[in-house]
Every structure is written in structure tokens, then in C-alpha cells.
Design a protein around this motif. Sequence first.
Motif, mmCIF file in Angstrom:
data_model
loop_
_atom_site.group_PDB
_atom_site.id
_atom_site.type_symbol
_atom_site.label_atom_id
_atom_site.label_comp_id
_atom_site.label_asym_id
_atom_site.label_seq_id
_atom_site.Cartn_x
_atom_site.Cartn_y
_atom_site.Cartn_z
ATOM 1 N N VAL A 11 -21.405 74.472 1.908
ATOM 2 C CA VAL A 11 -20.400 75.165 1.113
ATOM 3 C C VAL A 11 -20.024 76.488 1.761
ATOM 4 C CG1 VAL A 11 -19.944 76.270 -1.098
ATOM 5 C CG2 VAL A 11 -21.095 74.067 -1.035
ATOM 6 N N ALA A 303 -19.226 71.212 -9.462
ATOM 7 C CA ALA A 303 -19.098 70.107 -8.515
ATOM 8 C C ALA A 303 -18.323 68.947 -9.121
ATOM 9 C CB ALA A 303 -20.482 69.643 -8.075
ATOM 10 N N TYR A 307 -14.975 69.779 -7.321
ATOM 11 C CA TYR A 307 -15.188 69.205 -5.994
ATOM 12 C C TYR A 307 -15.023 67.687 -5.976
ATOM 13 C CZ TYR A 307 -16.611 73.120 -3.058
ATOM 14 O OH TYR A 307 -16.608 74.255 -2.299
ATOM 15 N N ALA A 312 -10.310 69.911 -5.090
ATOM 16 C CA ALA A 312 -10.820 70.603 -3.900
ATOM 17 C C ALA A 312 -10.103 70.055 -2.665
ATOM 18 C CB ALA A 312 -12.329 70.434 -3.792
ATOM 19 N N ALA A 315 -11.838 70.029 0.797
ATOM 20 C CA ALA A 315 -13.096 69.302 0.996
ATOM 21 C C ALA A 315 -12.816 67.912 1.554
ATOM 22 C CB ALA A 315 -13.861 69.216 -0.315
ATOM 23 N N LYS A 320 -17.624 66.027 0.356
ATOM 24 C CA LYS A 320 -17.694 65.477 -1.001
ATOM 25 C C LYS A 320 -18.877 64.532 -1.153
ATOM 26 C CE LYS A 320 -12.893 65.923 -2.502
ATOM 27 N NZ LYS A 320 -11.733 65.229 -3.103
#
Length: 477
Positions: A11, A303, A307, A312, A315, A320
Amino acid sequence: MNKSLRLSAIVTFFLLFSFSSFAGNSGYEIKIQIKGLKDTVIYWGNHFGDKQYVSDTLKVNSDGWATVKGKEELTGGIYLVILPNKTYFEVLINNGDQHFTVQTDTVDYIKDMKISDSPENKLFNDHQRFIIEKSNQSQALKVRSELNKNNKDSAAAIKKEITALDKEVKDYRLKLMSEHPNTFMAKVIKTMQEPEVPEAPKDEKGNITDSLFQFRYYKSHFLENVDFSDERLLRTPILQGKIKTYTQQLTVPLPDSIIPSIDTIIEKSRANKEVFKYCVANLANYYETSNIMGYDKVFVHIAEKYYLTKDAFWADSTLKAKIHERVQKIKPNILGETAYNMIMPDTSLKLHALHDIKAKYTVVVFWDPTCSHCKHEVPMLSQYYDSVKTKGVSIEVFAVGIESDMDLWKKFIRDNKLKWLNVSDLYNNTNFRNYYDIYSTPVIYLLDENKHIIAKRLDTEKIRDFISNEEKKASKK
């Protein structure tokens, strides 16, 4: 045992290195003269959140001059000129105002600074000098106040002076914003402002009817001067300071209270994709790496909501997948969840189920007889268990040995006289490592009588304190 790589490194990588440092195409050139320096190097950097980063090394000539320049405009923010002794002074970078000169000396960077060709930095430097002057006056008044605390008249007079000084600072900043409304400096000042809190409501007798009114008002208005659409604020310490205050000081430090505050920040940050990216990544990293028990629940929320959805945008599939894997290992053992029911054999191969244990407290400990920390912690836990059992506390231990050598496991049990329930899953049939996030040993969980997880990743001392506090609460009921 080898400790697995935590997600935080991943991250953090995306957080630090995926933000472009450049905005436009007209370039920048900043000439810097520092009297008292010559034939050395200084460094050019910038704030980013609550950290500072160096981006360039500048040679200082024999006259104290150095130049930082580039073909692409810098993204706006507060940048740093870092001297060899690691002290620094700041300059303000805004779009279209990136060709200017700064002259100062090593005696007093701020007081002796002269700015050419940058109205924004003239405002910035004037503000810094004013605030330093007023801060010094305020500090002197506070010293006087302490010395005169037993003299009511003097204390009252000094308090009045401090109030007047605070008003002077406030008026100065309001005037700056009013006279230069379209500057980045005005935006910085506005972001720093705090809410004016009205008096709490009172009844006809003058008694306050809502003791939490002012706190709620302050929190609900705390972010109203923060322009989350302005990417320049990322390169100042101010935005991160506001986020930290809102989530860590104005929010009850419990996951179920933190999550709504986190969502408030992140939803506001959608106004700018880079600000949104920063807020999601920064908050996910903070709560995933926090040592505060239970905060992993906040990470799981971030998350799953941001995410592991299409939100996101930065990402990739690899990130992921790693986040998903981390969530899968944390989610089953979040505080308040029912502990996964492991069924394992003891030293005589008789099967025992965790959920069959009848006790007010159940300690689940994962340990390895070859682990140096286990050799210290497990006997301590055993001593505590033996002593507290004699005092009538309803407690049992479900001790999971994870070493595949059964002889070593049994020997350790005998040598340390472990009288609790000793079980083992030599072939990981129960998949306990995933359900309890076991990547090192020892790992200790504490369950209540319904096998809900009430504490985790404790040592013996913390277990002792936790149960002692729980027993004291129970005795007062």
C-alpha cells in the motif's frame, strides 16, 4: 518462525510513488541564495501528507547561490529547502508562479528572507514572520500567567492580553483571505481555520441542557473549510493534520465509531481523484499497520468498500489480489466474531473441539517448541493459568502446538508441566493458520464464554490485566 510480508509495504509503495510531481508545461526555475553557505549542497523537497520527501540535490556556489529548475511545472504545495544541517525553510509553489528568487541567510531563514517575483511567497513569508512574532508574544504571556496564577487581577489582565493577541492573529488571517481571495495562500489559511462554536443551549434557569452540544458542533463543522477538490493540499501538512484530528481526536477510538468518520473523509475526497487516492491508501495503510487491537476491522472495511470494488482505479489486479488475501485472513478473527471451531487431537490422539470448552474465559494460544519467544511466553502463561485457577476464575486454555515434530511437542509439554488442554494439527487439517492469521508464534487469543473473540495478539501480562479488569467490572454489578 518466519514472519510473512505485511500488506503495508504494498500500500505504501502505491501511495508514495504513483502521485505525479508535475502539473503543467511552463516549467519552473527557483533561484536560492543562502548567505553563510558556500561550495556545498542543499536539497529540494516537499511535504506530502505528514511526511517530507527529498526530490533533488542542489549545488551551492561560492556566493551561496543554488538553482532548482525543470521543464514541467511542479504541482502546487509547500516545498522545502533543506540545508546540510537538516533544518529547512519552506516556499509556496502555485501554478503559474514558479519563476522567482529567494534570498536569506543561516542566521534566521524566515526573518531575513527576501522574495522577488512571487507575490504568493511574499504573502507566505509575511504570514510566517507575523505568526512567529505573535507566538513569541503569546509564549511570554503564558509564562507571566503561570508566575501570576495566584494573583487574580494580574491573571485576569494577562488572560485579556492573550485573548486580544489571538484576535489579532485571527483578524490578520481574515484580512489576508479577504484581500487575496484567489491565492493558494488564502486556501491554506482557510483550511487551517477551525469552527466558531456557539454557546451550548440552556434552560430558563441557565443550566446547560446538552453537555455534548459544543463537541458535536465542532466535529460536524470541522471539515467545512477543507477543499477536498484541491490537490495542492496533499503537498502540505495541513490536509493530513485535519484528517488525523478528525479520525483520531474527534472520534471515539473504537472501530464502529471510526468507520463512519473514515467514510466521511473518503466520500468528501471523491471531489478530486488524487485526493481520493491519497485518503484511501493512507487510511488503509494506517489501520492495517496499527498496533491498536481491533483496528484491523477498519482496514477490512476500507479494503472491501474501496479497494475490492471499482473505486480504487490505481490498484491493479496484483494489488487487489494481495489485499483480498489479507482481508480473508483478518476477517474471521475480528474482535466480536465467533472464533472458528477447531477440532484437534491431544497428545493421546483424542479429539477436542474448541467450542466444547466450558469456561468464562478461553485462552487460545498457538505456539512452537522451537520458537525462542514461545520458550519464554508459554511457561509464563502456564504459571498465570495455574495461579488464577486456584483463585476460582473460570478459565481454560486451548493450546495449539504447530511444530510437526510430535516428540519435541510432547517433551516441551512435559518439561514445562503444561496442565491445560494441549492439542495439535500437524497436517493443518483445520486450516487454522488462515482462520487465526498465524504468521508467527506465539499468538494468543482470548474468548468469552460464548467463544466470541474479545481480545487478541496479547502477551501474558496483558491477558492478566484484561481478565482482572473484567472481573472487577463483574464484581461491581
